[in-house]
Each structure stands twice: as C-alpha cells, then as structure tokens.
Design a protein around this motif. Structure first.
Motif, PDB file in Angstrom:
ATOM      1  N   UNK A 185       1.164  -4.131 -10.704  1.00  0.00           N
ATOM      2  CA  UNK A 185       0.643  -2.963 -11.428  1.00  0.00           C
ATOM      3  C   UNK A 185       1.469  -2.747 -12.691  1.00  0.00           C
ATOM      4  N   UNK A 186       0.788  -2.636 -13.829  1.00  0.00           N
ATOM      5  CA  UNK A 186       1.450  -2.312 -15.098  1.00  0.00           C
ATOM      6  C   UNK A 186       1.301  -0.811 -15.334  1.00  0.00           C
ATOM      7  N   UNK A 187       2.397  -0.100 -15.224  1.00  0.00           N
ATOM      8  CA  UNK A 187       2.405   1.354 -15.405  1.00  0.00           C
ATOM      9  C   UNK A 187       2.827   1.684 -16.829  1.00  0.00           C
ATOM     10  N   UNK A 281      -3.908  -1.762 -14.359  1.00  0.00           N
ATOM     11  CA  UNK A 281      -3.177  -1.026 -15.387  1.00  0.00           C
ATOM     12  C   UNK A 281      -3.288   0.460 -15.038  1.00  0.00           C
ATOM     13  N   UNK A 282      -2.161   1.140 -14.979  1.00  0.00           N
ATOM     14  CA  UNK A 282      -2.143   2.571 -14.644  1.00  0.00           C
ATOM     15  C   UNK A 282      -1.548   3.344 -15.822  1.00  0.00           C
ATOM     16  N   UNK A 283      -2.265   4.382 -16.269  1.00  0.00           N
ATOM     17  CA  UNK A 283      -1.834   5.152 -17.440  1.00  0.00           C
ATOM     18  C   UNK A 283      -1.372   6.544 -17.027  1.00  0.00           C
ATOM     19  N   UNK A 284      -0.239   6.974 -17.580  1.00  0.00           N
ATOM     20  CA  UNK A 284       0.269   8.335 -17.357  1.00  0.00           C
ATOM     21  C   UNK A 284       0.739   8.884 -18.697  1.00  0.00           C
ATOM     22  N   UNK A 285       1.117  10.162 -18.701  1.00  0.00           N
ATOM     23  CA  UNK A 285       1.573  10.798 -19.936  1.00  0.00           C
ATOM     24  C   UNK A 285       0.468  11.618 -20.578  1.00  0.00           C
ATOM     25  N   UNK A 286       0.862  12.366 -21.614  1.00  0.00           N
ATOM     26  CA  UNK A 286      -0.040  13.343 -22.232  1.00  0.00           C
ATOM     27  C   UNK A 286      -1.319  12.778 -22.805  1.00  0.00           C
ATOM     28  N   UNK A 287      -1.300  11.526 -23.288  1.00  0.00           N
ATOM     29  CA  UNK A 287      -2.496  10.947 -23.915  1.00  0.00           C
ATOM     30  C   UNK A 287      -3.315  10.091 -22.948  1.00  0.00           C
ATOM     31  N   UNK A 288      -2.872   9.983 -21.692  1.00  0.00           N
ATOM     32  CA  UNK A 288      -3.513   9.061 -20.745  1.00  0.00           C
ATOM     33  C   UNK A 288      -4.963   9.425 -20.450  1.00  0.00           C
ATOM     34  N   UNK A 289      -5.261  10.737 -20.478  1.00  0.00           N
ATOM     35  CA  UNK A 289      -6.599  11.181 -20.098  1.00  0.00           C
ATOM     36  C   UNK A 289      -7.606  11.218 -21.237  1.00  0.00           C
ATOM     37  N   UNK A 295     -11.691   2.835 -20.153  1.00  0.00           N
ATOM     38  CA  UNK A 295     -12.782   1.859 -20.317  1.00  0.00           C
ATOM     39  C   UNK A 295     -12.438   0.841 -21.402  1.00  0.00           C
ATOM     40  N   UNK A 296     -11.828   1.325 -22.492  1.00  0.00           N
ATOM     41  CA  UNK A 296     -11.485   0.429 -23.604  1.00  0.00           C
ATOM     42  C   UNK A 296     -10.336  -0.517 -23.217  1.00  0.00           C
ATOM     43  N   UNK A 297      -9.365  -0.004 -22.442  1.00  0.00           N
ATOM     44  CA  UNK A 297      -8.267  -0.858 -21.960  1.00  0.00           C
ATOM     45  C   UNK A 297      -8.836  -1.982 -21.085  1.00  0.00           C
ATOM     46  N   UNK A 298      -9.763  -1.620 -20.183  1.00  0.00           N
ATOM     47  CA  UNK A 298     -10.390  -2.621 -19.301  1.00  0.00           C
ATOM     48  C   UNK A 298     -11.168  -3.654 -20.124  1.00  0.00           C
ATOM     49  N   UNK A 304      -8.621  -4.016 -14.574  1.00  0.00           N
ATOM     50  CA  UNK A 304      -9.036  -2.651 -14.238  1.00  0.00           C
ATOM     51  C   UNK A 304      -7.959  -1.643 -14.633  1.00  0.00           C
ATOM     52  N   UNK A 305      -8.394  -0.462 -15.071  1.00  0.00           N
ATOM     53  CA  UNK A 305      -7.458   0.551 -15.588  1.00  0.00           C
ATOM     54  C   UNK A 305      -7.801   1.911 -15.000  1.00  0.00           C
ATOM     55  N   UNK A 306      -6.787   2.644 -14.557  1.00  0.00           N
ATOM     56  CA  UNK A 306      -6.986   3.991 -14.005  1.00  0.00           C
ATOM     57  C   UNK A 306      -5.967   4.950 -14.624  1.00  0.00           C
ATOM     58  N   UNK A 307      -6.304   6.236 -14.591  1.00  0.00           N
ATOM     59  CA  UNK A 307      -5.361   7.278 -14.999  1.00  0.00           C
ATOM     60  C   UNK A 307      -4.610   7.753 -13.753  1.00  0.00           C
TER      61      UNK A 307
END
Length: 344
Positions: A185-187, A281-289, A295-298, A304-307
């Motif tokens: 997992x890439x965080x 790919x997992x996104x966190x932080x203020x701009x993650x949402x 969808x663009x990361x994927x 696959x990418x999730x918040x």
C-alpha cells in the motif's frame, strides 16, 4: 488519552473510546487552523499564539481528558534499527542501546531524548533481536511538551508523525474485505506544504519520501486568479465560497498537478526498489477528498485508489457532527493514530 496533531497549517484533536466488546468509538474530534508561519519546519515560531489555538481546540472538542499523545515530524527524529543479543535484562539492554546510539546520533546524548523498542527476533541471526532506536534533540521534545502544558494538558507520549499515521492506516488496511498478507500500500499524506509517501507491506516500510507540494499551492492559485488575500483565499477554499469558474480554471489544474506528483513519487519507488507495482494507493490529508482525485489517480497510475477515513468501522458518539467529520476525516489520520496509542 487524546491524540493531538500539531502541523504547519492546523491543530487536530481525536479522542477514542472502547466499548465492552472492544469496538472503537470516536468520542470527539476537532480541527482549528493556524496562521502561516506560526510553525515552520516543525519549529514553533509563535508559541503563545499556538497555545491559545490549542485551548480553543480543546474547548471546541468538548473533551475533559488531559492526557495527550503528540508527535514530532520525521525530520526531527533519528531512527535506526540495530541488532542486539536476545535475553538481556532491561538494564543491560538500556546500557547497550545508549552505547550503540552514540554511533548514529550526531549530538551529545545529554542533549537528546532517546527511546527504543524491541521489534522481535532478528531474521539474520538466531537468538538476536531487532531493536528500533529513536532519538530527537531534547529541545524539540520540550517545545511540544511545553505547548501541551500551556494548554492545560499532560503530555504522556511523544511519537513520530509517520509512525502514528501508519498505525491508523494499518488498522484500515487490515479491516478491508479484500485484504491479504503481503499487500503493498502506498500511503500519501497531502499536507499544506509537503506531501509525504510511505509504502507499507504488512508492518514494514519499504520506502518513504517527502515532496514539496501541498494544499497551500491551491490557496496560492486562488490568490493569483482572484486577487484575494491569502487569509481570504484559505477561508473561501474551506467553505467552498468561490467563483463559478473555480473548478475548471483553478481546481482541475491543481488536481492534475497533484496526480502528477503522486505518479512521480510512485516512479521513484519503482526505480529505487525491486518493485514495479502497488496493490493500493491510499490518500490522506486536507486535499485527499477533492472531487475526482481518486478516479484520476487510478486512471493515471492504473492502481486502485481510496481516501483514508481513519474512523471507518468505529461507532460515532452522539456529540460528533457526522457531516463535517466525514468531510474532514482524511485530515485526522495522524491524530487518530496518536489516539490509538491509548490501546497499545
């Protein structure tokens, strides 16, 4: 115990509880922004102002808890994994760690806050154990402690931010329905000034990297496009009170730049290691949402990418405003990891 995350752009608080069955409950969470420059590169430049914001944060959250876990940025902490003989007494282990630490820490030991933990049996040598050493300049630790005490809190743990966010992310990863052992997992944590990446497999960090790109760049784009002051731009960015052409003229180019930065970081990982893919790919932080980001990361990366919502699977206490909490959830990953230390 509270989890308290002090960053360059805001202070965030999370308090977790547990029911009799061991299920986690989000008791309270709150976030209050900081003015730019009050904290620079992890250094508290405006101590009294930040302490006042902390008091506001505690009041806003409604918590009565005083014990608090906080964290230093990884840049302020030296960590090193060493191998020591197993079966040593605690006292001998401490003496040996101090002796070994001298080799890796470029400061006199009396100017350093030092801690260690046994990770487990060493893979390389039978009977030996892997030990993780963590050390920071004492003044860095004391600044954080002083900040908590000025706000009427009792600091009981000083952690490393990347460790705290990894703890919260690992809980999410292990709870996923398609979770399997050895999943990579890439965080990514998108902060205001920096985007940090940790590539995790089980509890092991395969790779980490920081990039000078973050949500503050979106604020700067708003300032340039519409002529607002930086303070106005930040307020309007958070409230969504922006001109009609904002999405097409400002937001979309920013999202595309962020996706490029994520793609670039993944390429660095692939060229620096023997790996050529990640499972998630997992996104966190203020701009993650931001709308359309996952969808663009994927699309661009083919992974696959999730918040990250660190409160996923928790019961939410009645006093927590769910709508606001869901919007802000990815920003709370580190604070949630710190709050989880209560149960370790």
């Amino acid at each position: 115990m509270l989890g308290l995350d002090v960053s360059a752009s805001s202070v965030k608080l999370v308090e977790l509880g547990q029911d009799k069955a061991g299920n986690l409950t989000l008791e309270s969470c709150a976030i209050v922004p900081l003015e730019r420059g009050w904290i620079n590169d992890g250094n508290i430049e405006k101590f009294d102002e930040v302490a006042d914001v902390l008091k506001r944060l505690i009041k806003k959250s409604g918590t009565k808890t005083k014990n608090v876990a906080m964290a230093l940025p990884p840049s302020a902490v030296i960590t090193k994994k060493i191998v020591l003989p197993g079966g040593m007494t605690d006292h001998d282990l401490e003496m040996q760690v101090e002796s070994e630490a001298n080799q890796y820490i470029p400061f006199p030991l009396d100017e350093v806050s030092l801690d260690f933990c046994i990770l487990g049996p060493s893979a390389g040598a039978s009977g030996d154990v892997d030990v993780l050493i963590a050390a920071s300049r004492r003044e860095k630790v004391q600044d954080l402690q002083g900040l908590a005490e000025a706000a009427g809190l009792k600091p009981v743990i000083v952690d490393v931010k990347s460790y705290a966010s990894r703890l919260a992310a690992s809980r999410l990863i292990s709870g996923m329905p398609d979770h399997s052992k050895d999943r990579i997992v890439a965080l990514f944590e998108v902060g205001s000034l920096t985007t940090s990446m940790q590539v995790i497999r089980n509890d092991e960090v395969l790779y980490d990297r920081d990039q000078a790109f973050g949500g503050a760049q979106l604020t700067q784009l708003i300032v340039r496009q519409y002529g607002f002051s930086p303070e106005e731009a930040e307020i309007k960015k958070c409230s969504g009170d922006l001109p009609e052409d904002f999405n097409s003229v400002v937001l979309q180019p920013f999202i595309e730049s962020l996706v490029q930065e994520i793609g670039r970081a993944l390429q660095f990982f692939f060229t620096s290691t023997s790996h050529n893919k990640v499972d998630l790919v997992m996104l966190a932080g203020g701009s993650a949402g931001l709308s359309g980001l996952t969808a663009l990361v994927t699309k661009q990366s083919s992974f696959p990418c999730v918040v990250a919502n660190p409160f996923n699977g928790m019961r939410i206490a009645e006093g927590v405003g769910q709508k606001k909490m869901l919007l802000e959830a990815p920003s709370y990953l580190t604070a949630c990891g710190l709050a989880l230390r209560r149960f370790l």
